[in-house]
Every structure is written in C-alpha cells, then in structure tokens.
Scaffold this active site. Sequence first.
Site, PDB file in Angstrom:
ATOM      1  N   GLY A  72       0.615  -1.116   0.070  1.00  0.00           N
ATOM      2  CA  GLY A  72       0.167   0.184  -0.003  1.00  0.00           C
ATOM      3  C   GLY A  72       0.844   0.978  -0.115  1.00  0.00           C
ATOM      4  O   GLY A  72       2.298   0.711   0.004  1.00  0.00           O
ATOM      5  N   GLN A  74       1.833   3.670   2.254  1.00  0.00           N
ATOM      6  CA  GLN A  74       2.517   3.848   3.599  1.00  0.00           C
ATOM      7  C   GLN A  74       3.235   2.856   4.082  1.00  0.00           C
ATOM      8  O   GLN A  74       2.464   2.111   5.096  1.00  0.00           O
ATOM      9  CB  GLN A  74       1.014   4.746   4.036  1.00  0.00           C
ATOM     10  CG  GLN A  74       0.820   5.455   4.193  1.00  0.00           C
ATOM     11  CD  GLN A  74       2.164   6.716   4.245  1.00  0.00           C
ATOM     12  OE1 GLN A  74       3.088   6.394   4.714  1.00  0.00           O
ATOM     13  NE2 GLN A  74       2.265   7.773   3.635  1.00  0.00           N
ATOM     14  N   SER A  75       3.113   1.495   2.899  1.00  0.00           N
ATOM     15  CA  SER A  75       3.541   0.066   3.643  1.00  0.00           C
ATOM     16  C   SER A  75       4.946   0.862   4.243  1.00  0.00           C
ATOM     17  O   SER A  75       5.446   0.335   3.404  1.00  0.00           O
ATOM     18  CB  SER A  75       3.617  -0.346   2.024  1.00  0.00           C
ATOM     19  OG  SER A  75       4.617  -1.806   2.148  1.00  0.00           O
ATOM     20  N   ASN A  76       5.389   0.108   5.165  1.00  0.00           N
ATOM     21  CA  ASN A  76       5.956  -0.576   6.228  1.00  0.00           C
ATOM     22  C   ASN A  76       7.018  -1.207   5.259  1.00  0.00           C
ATOM     23  O   ASN A  76       8.532  -1.071   5.166  1.00  0.00           O
ATOM     24  CB  ASN A  76       6.121  -0.195   7.824  1.00  0.00           C
ATOM     25  CG  ASN A  76       4.841   0.420   8.110  1.00  0.00           C
ATOM     26  OD1 ASN A  76       5.610   1.386   8.183  1.00  0.00           O
ATOM     27  ND2 ASN A  76       4.007   0.217   8.800  1.00  0.00           N
ATOM     28  N   ALA A  78       7.538  -1.987   2.193  1.00  0.00           N
ATOM     29  CA  ALA A  78       8.052  -0.981   1.420  1.00  0.00           C
ATOM     30  C   ALA A  78       9.356  -0.890   1.417  1.00  0.00           C
ATOM     31  O   ALA A  78      10.866  -0.495   1.148  1.00  0.00           O
ATOM     32  CB  ALA A  78       7.053  -0.654   0.426  1.00  0.00           C
TER      33      ALA A  78
END
Length: 343
Positions: A72, A74-76, A78
């Site tokens: 997503g 705000q993917s942590n 990633a």
Amino acid sequence: MNDKIPRLHFANLPTPIEHAESLAKHLGLKTLLIKRDDLTGLAGGGNKARKLEFELAGVVKGGYDTVITIGGQQSNHARMTAAAARKLGLDVKLVLGGEEFDEYKGNMLLNKVLDADIRYINGSDEDADLAALMEEWTEELTGEGKKVYALPIGGSTPLGSLGYVYAIKEIREQMGDIEATIILPVGSCGTFAGALLGAKLFMPRATVTGVSISRTKANILDRVRDLTRGSAQLLEEEVFIDENTIRVYDNYHEGYAVPVEAAQAAIRTAARLEGLLLDYIYTGKVMAALFDLTLKGLINKEIPVIFIHTGGLPIVFAGKHTGNDYGKCLKYSVNDIRSIRNK
Ligand SMILES: Cc1ncc(COP(=O)(O)O)c(C=O)c1O
C-alpha cells in the site's frame, strides 16, 4: 529443529519489553507489556526487519542486483525492504497502491529519501493488481539484463515468517515459559503465522490473538495454513495447529487505509497514558481491539497481555489522525469506545 537457515542481521535484538502500567490500570489488566518491535532499527524500525533477515539472505548468495516488492502507499514493508536493499548495495523497485496524492508523506517520503524507483497504481490496494504490475516490471527488468528478486506482499513467505517464530523464542528467553496473551496486527499474515508457530514451539502456554487490519478471517486462515506449514517444513518440525483454536478478529477494520474512530481513540489514549505512539493502519486497530475484547471479558485480565508493537511510526506523519486535541484524550473511556463501535 533445523537451526542452519541462512539469516542476515538487520534488527537490534532482543527488542525491549516494557510495562504499560497506566494503560493496564485503565483497562483493568493486571499486566500489560509492550514488546517494542518498533525499535528494531532499519530506517525507522518495525516487524519487517525480522522477516527481511531471512528473506534477503538468499539474495546476497544468489547474486541478485535488484529487489522488487509491493504494498500500500504507506507500506512499512516497502520502506524497510528499500532500506535493507540499499544496505546490501542493491537497486530497489516498489509498486505501491492507494489513493491519488499530491504530496509525499510518511513512508512515501522515506521511500524517496531511500531513492527507491516507484510505480503507483492509483485507486487500488488489491494484492492481485499490485502483483500483476510487479510481474510486468520484473519481466521488463530481466529483459534489460537485471537479476531481480521479487518479494510478495508484506514479505509474507514461509521464510519471512521465521522472523516471528524466532521473535517468540526471544520473548520466551526474556519472560520464560509463561501463560500469556500475545496480541498483534494481521496484514499479509506472516507475522501472525510465525507467532502461532513460535508459540507452539517455544511458548506453549501462551495464546496468540490476531487482529486483522484489512482481511477477512477466512482469507487469513487460508494464508496462515500455508505459511505455518511452509515455515514448519523449513524448520524440519512437525507441528499441528488446530484451526478451530486460532483466535483472529476481522471486525476492527473498515478497509486497509480507512481510519476507524475506535482506533483513533485508542491511539490517543495510548499516547496520553503511556507516551506510546501507534498508527491508524496497524497498531491503533490492535489497541482498539484490545480495549474492546477486554471490555467484553474475552481477555483474561489475570495473566500478562503482551502487545507486539510492530512499528509503523512513519504513518503517524502521513496524516489521517484526529489526535491533535489532547484535551479530549481521557474523555474516551473504555465505555465510550464501546459506544463509538456500536454507532
Ligand atoms: C507496522 C506493521 N504492523 C503489522 C503488519 C502486519 O504484518 P504482516 O504483514 O506480517 O501480517 C505490518 C505489515 O505490513 C506493519 O507494517
């Protein structure tokens, strides 16, 4: 047990376990402990550091030059994959979903700082859409002569889940083989699957409660079945997890990135009483669930509750909070949260 599975070192371990006395008192729990996996390190910290230690071990040995993953906006996962790839001297490509945006905030901004190459799909957070674009990009890069290592959503593979098998072993070393309720967020399921397996192997008197941040219970059970089987195989362990005993709740979210009022209230209460920062996508939903489940008598108040703080601090800087009015914090009692949920 196979203890020879290759592993890198990204996380500062063991992470501390802290008492949250005021919050425990507020909820009527005898002991509330916060396992601070938000303090792992690796570009801001979080649960993904533990997973990546196993996931990326093969990348170094395999001579890959590029890591690609999805998530997503705000993917942590990633952000932390980008940091780990940079630390290993590799190129990094991210495929991110989410809404249209006009400003880089939170993890999006950090991805830029880490100089990740990013493609966005506006309007979708669906795993299948993200995975399709990752496949297309991987083919493109391979055609250009790159050796690309692709990580699925959340780094949730049997290998990645081992990070949480060993996290439970770590808690066992810190606390002993105690009776406890471990509670944590469930996204792509690797953390939950690893913790379930870890509890079977190292803390058999503990139960693990998962709180879904986006998926249905049925989908989680499917994914957890595959992940726990795969991880157990890697460990050369025969473990039976009775699905009927798995405690997972899917009623504390309204979609992945949708702020929920009960979570906002829980975030404010944790901040006000403990100086503890939670985010609206992951850990805030778990705290709201803990409030609600305690209120409903579904949490044993006499045994320690271990809340795994899986990180996500950059999300706090992505907005979507109503948490500025600190004067209001304590107006939200557990009963208020129940009425908010019932609205
Ligand atoms: C802060 C945070 N907590 C929890 C999770 C969920 O972990 P998993 O994807 O392994 O279920 C994630 C994953 O995206 C996360 O970033």
